[in-house]
Motif scaffolding. Structure first.
Motif, PDB file in Angstrom:
ATOM      1  N   LYS A   1       8.440  -7.309  -5.669  1.00 50.86           N
ATOM      2  CA  LYS A   1       9.718  -7.489  -6.367  1.00 50.86           C
ATOM      3  C   LYS A   1       9.498  -7.792  -7.845  1.00 50.86           C
ATOM      4  O   LYS A   1      10.383  -7.562  -8.665  1.00 50.86           O
ATOM      5  N   GLN A   2       8.340  -8.329  -8.177  1.00 47.98           N
ATOM      6  CA  GLN A   2       8.027  -8.731  -9.549  1.00 47.98           C
ATOM      7  C   GLN A   2       7.401  -7.596 -10.373  1.00 47.98           C
ATOM      8  O   GLN A   2       7.251  -7.734 -11.582  1.00 47.98           O
ATOM      9  N   LEU A   3       7.011  -6.517  -9.702  1.00 48.98           N
ATOM     10  CA  LEU A   3       6.317  -5.433 -10.382  1.00 48.98           C
ATOM     11  C   LEU A   3       7.244  -4.241 -10.610  1.00 48.98           C
ATOM     12  O   LEU A   3       8.319  -4.156 -10.021  1.00 48.98           O
ATOM     13  N   ASP A   4       6.816  -3.334 -11.462  1.00 52.33           N
ATOM     14  CA  ASP A   4       7.616  -2.171 -11.851  1.00 52.33           C
ATOM     15  C   ASP A   4       7.475  -1.062 -10.810  1.00 52.33           C
ATOM     16  O   ASP A   4       6.464  -0.361 -10.763  1.00 52.33           O
ATOM     17  N   ARG A   5       8.500  -0.901  -9.984  1.00 53.03           N
ATOM     18  CA  ARG A   5       8.449   0.101  -8.912  1.00 53.03           C
ATOM     19  C   ARG A   5       8.691   1.526  -9.420  1.00 53.03           C
ATOM     20  O   ARG A   5       8.636   2.469  -8.649  1.00 53.03           O
ATOM     21  N   THR A   6       8.977   1.679 -10.725  1.00 52.30           N
ATOM     22  CA  THR A   6       9.102   3.039 -11.274  1.00 52.30           C
ATOM     23  C   THR A   6       7.736   3.597 -11.662  1.00 52.30           C
ATOM     24  O   THR A   6       7.634   4.747 -12.074  1.00 52.30           O
ATOM     25  N   LYS A   7       6.687   2.763 -11.527  1.00 57.01           N
ATOM     26  CA  LYS A   7       5.312   3.173 -11.816  1.00 57.01           C
ATOM     27  C   LYS A   7       4.447   2.848 -10.593  1.00 57.01           C
ATOM     28  O   LYS A   7       4.804   2.019  -9.767  1.00 57.01           O
ATOM     29  N   ALA A   8       3.296   3.495 -10.520  1.00 56.57           N
ATOM     30  CA  ALA A   8       2.369   3.209  -9.416  1.00 56.57           C
ATOM     31  C   ALA A   8       1.879   1.761  -9.508  1.00 56.57           C
ATOM     32  O   ALA A   8       1.626   1.252 -10.601  1.00 56.57           O
ATOM     33  N   ILE A   9       1.758   1.128  -8.357  1.00 54.55           N
ATOM     34  CA  ILE A   9       1.196  -0.219  -8.253  1.00 54.55           C
ATOM     35  C   ILE A   9      -0.164  -0.082  -7.584  1.00 54.55           C
ATOM     36  O   ILE A   9      -0.299   0.628  -6.583  1.00 54.55           O
ATOM     37  N   SER A  10      -1.163  -0.756  -8.130  1.00 53.36           N
ATOM     38  CA  SER A  10      -2.513  -0.631  -7.580  1.00 53.36           C
ATOM     39  C   SER A  10      -3.009  -1.957  -7.006  1.00 53.36           C
ATOM     40  O   SER A  10      -2.537  -3.029  -7.369  1.00 53.36           O
ATOM     41  N   VAL A  11      -3.968  -1.821  -6.129  1.00 52.61           N
ATOM     42  CA  VAL A  11      -4.696  -2.958  -5.583  1.00 52.61           C
ATOM     43  C   VAL A  11      -6.079  -2.444  -5.213  1.00 52.61           C
ATOM     44  O   VAL A  11      -6.234  -1.309  -4.787  1.00 52.61           O
ATOM     45  N   SER A  12      -7.080  -3.278  -5.399  1.00 48.82           N
ATOM     46  CA  SER A  12      -8.435  -2.920  -5.008  1.00 48.82           C
ATOM     47  C   SER A  12      -8.805  -3.761  -3.791  1.00 48.82           C
ATOM     48  O   SER A  12      -8.592  -4.972  -3.778  1.00 48.82           O
ATOM     49  N   THR A  13      -9.320  -3.092  -2.767  1.00 49.50           N
ATOM     50  CA  THR A  13      -9.688  -3.807  -1.545  1.00 49.50           C
ATOM     51  C   THR A  13     -10.983  -3.217  -0.993  1.00 49.50           C
ATOM     52  O   THR A  13     -11.613  -2.380  -1.625  1.00 49.50           O
ATOM     53  N   PHE A  14     -11.351  -3.646   0.167  1.00 51.57           N
ATOM     54  CA  PHE A  14     -12.602  -3.219   0.770  1.00 51.57           C
ATOM     55  C   PHE A  14     -12.531  -1.764   1.234  1.00 51.57           C
ATOM     56  O   PHE A  14     -11.458  -1.247   1.514  1.00 51.57           O
ATOM     57  N   ARG A  15     -13.684  -1.146   1.318  1.00 49.85           N
ATOM     58  CA  ARG A  15     -13.741   0.254   1.755  1.00 49.85           C
ATOM     59  C   ARG A  15     -13.528   0.371   3.265  1.00 49.85           C
ATOM     60  O   ARG A  15     -13.624  -0.597   4.009  1.00 49.85           O
TER      61      ARG A  15
ATOM     62  N   LYS B   1     -14.723  -6.369   6.555  1.00 50.83           N
ATOM     63  CA  LYS B   1     -13.805  -7.231   5.807  1.00 50.83           C
ATOM     64  C   LYS B   1     -12.503  -6.502   5.444  1.00 50.83           C
ATOM     65  O   LYS B   1     -11.517  -7.128   5.120  1.00 50.83           O
ATOM     66  N   GLY B   2     -12.530  -5.182   5.493  1.00 51.93           N
ATOM     67  CA  GLY B   2     -11.383  -4.403   5.044  1.00 51.93           C
ATOM     68  C   GLY B   2     -10.358  -4.075   6.110  1.00 51.93           C
ATOM     69  O   GLY B   2      -9.294  -3.543   5.790  1.00 51.93           O
ATOM     70  N   ILE B   3     -10.631  -4.383   7.350  1.00 55.86           N
ATOM     71  CA  ILE B   3      -9.729  -3.966   8.433  1.00 55.86           C
ATOM     72  C   ILE B   3      -8.318  -4.512   8.216  1.00 55.86           C
ATOM     73  O   ILE B   3      -7.349  -3.755   8.161  1.00 55.86           O
ATOM     74  N   ALA B   4      -8.169  -5.820   8.093  1.00 53.13           N
ATOM     75  CA  ALA B   4      -6.835  -6.415   7.949  1.00 53.13           C
ATOM     76  C   ALA B   4      -6.173  -6.074   6.610  1.00 53.13           C
ATOM     77  O   ALA B   4      -5.012  -5.662   6.592  1.00 53.13           O
ATOM     78  N   PRO B   5      -6.885  -6.226   5.470  1.00 54.02           N
ATOM     79  CA  PRO B   5      -6.191  -5.921   4.216  1.00 54.02           C
ATOM     80  C   PRO B   5      -5.787  -4.453   4.090  1.00 54.02           C
ATOM     81  O   PRO B   5      -4.682  -4.144   3.614  1.00 54.02           O
ATOM     82  N   ARG B   6      -6.624  -3.545   4.530  1.00 56.08           N
ATOM     83  CA  ARG B   6      -6.273  -2.119   4.450  1.00 56.08           C
ATOM     84  C   ARG B   6      -5.040  -1.829   5.314  1.00 56.08           C
ATOM     85  O   ARG B   6      -4.150  -1.099   4.898  1.00 56.08           O
ATOM     86  N   ALA B   7      -4.997  -2.414   6.495  1.00 59.57           N
ATOM     87  CA  ALA B   7      -3.840  -2.205   7.380  1.00 59.57           C
ATOM     88  C   ALA B   7      -2.565  -2.753   6.726  1.00 59.57           C
ATOM     89  O   ALA B   7      -1.505  -2.128   6.797  1.00 59.57           O
ATOM     90  N   LEU B   8      -2.676  -3.918   6.088  1.00 59.21           N
ATOM     91  CA  LEU B   8      -1.520  -4.509   5.412  1.00 59.21           C
ATOM     92  C   LEU B   8      -1.021  -3.580   4.305  1.00 59.21           C
ATOM     93  O   LEU B   8       0.169  -3.260   4.249  1.00 59.21           O
ATOM     94  N   TYR B   9      -1.912  -3.152   3.438  1.00 54.83           N
ATOM     95  CA  TYR B   9      -1.484  -2.312   2.318  1.00 54.83           C
ATOM     96  C   TYR B   9      -0.921  -0.980   2.810  1.00 54.83           C
ATOM     97  O   TYR B   9       0.080  -0.492   2.289  1.00 54.83           O
TER      98      TYR B   9
END
Length: 152
Positions: A97-111, A116-124
């Protein structure tokens, strides 16, 4: 429990959680790196770009840092004792809600093949983020995920 902006007075409780989960975050392996992260958190707090959730006793059980200028999710962590209760989803919902949804939003997570990436990748992915470029951060292999802009 509710999501709120982090306050300067929250820093000790915030860092207690960071120390609890630091084993799972590249870039937080030493006391010096954790001390540097404390400064980073205070910077984000001063810009109202730090969210947290507290339990009924006032302990911080989930944290999220985001950058409006870079339109990105920078750090998201939840206490192991409070996972699988929707805290990460609530934090991410509020941050978006705080970010600009008219542009791409990025996040870096595990491969993909990183345990370690199972839960965060599923969330995103649940939020519509899609895998993008492979990268390395803090000497650790990561992958950028993008949430494409909303159509007008």
């Amino acid at each position: 429990m509710r999501i709120q902006l982090g306050q300067k007075d929250d820093i000790d409780l915030w860092m207690r959680l960071v120390e609890e989960i630091s084993w799972n975050f590249p870039g937080l392996e030493t006391d010096e790196k954790i001390a540097e992260h404390r400064k980073t958190v205070l910077r984000f707090i001063s810009k109202s770009q730090a969210l947290c959730e507290k339990d009924d006793q006032g302990r911080i059980i989930g944290v999220l840092l985001f950058s409006r200028s870079r339109n990105m999710i920078c750090c998201l962590g939840v206490s192991p004792l409070h996972r699988r209760r929707g805290i990460a989803s609530r934090l991410l919902t509020e941050a978006l809600k705080q970010l600009d949804r008219t542009k791409a939003i990025s996040v870096s997570t595990f491969r993909e093949n990183d345990e370690k990436g199972i839960a965060p990748r599923a969330l995103y992915q649940k939020f519509g983020f899609v895998a993008d470029v492979l990268t390395v951060e803090f000497g650790y292999p990561n992958q950028v995920f993008l949430l494409h802009p909303l159509s007008a």
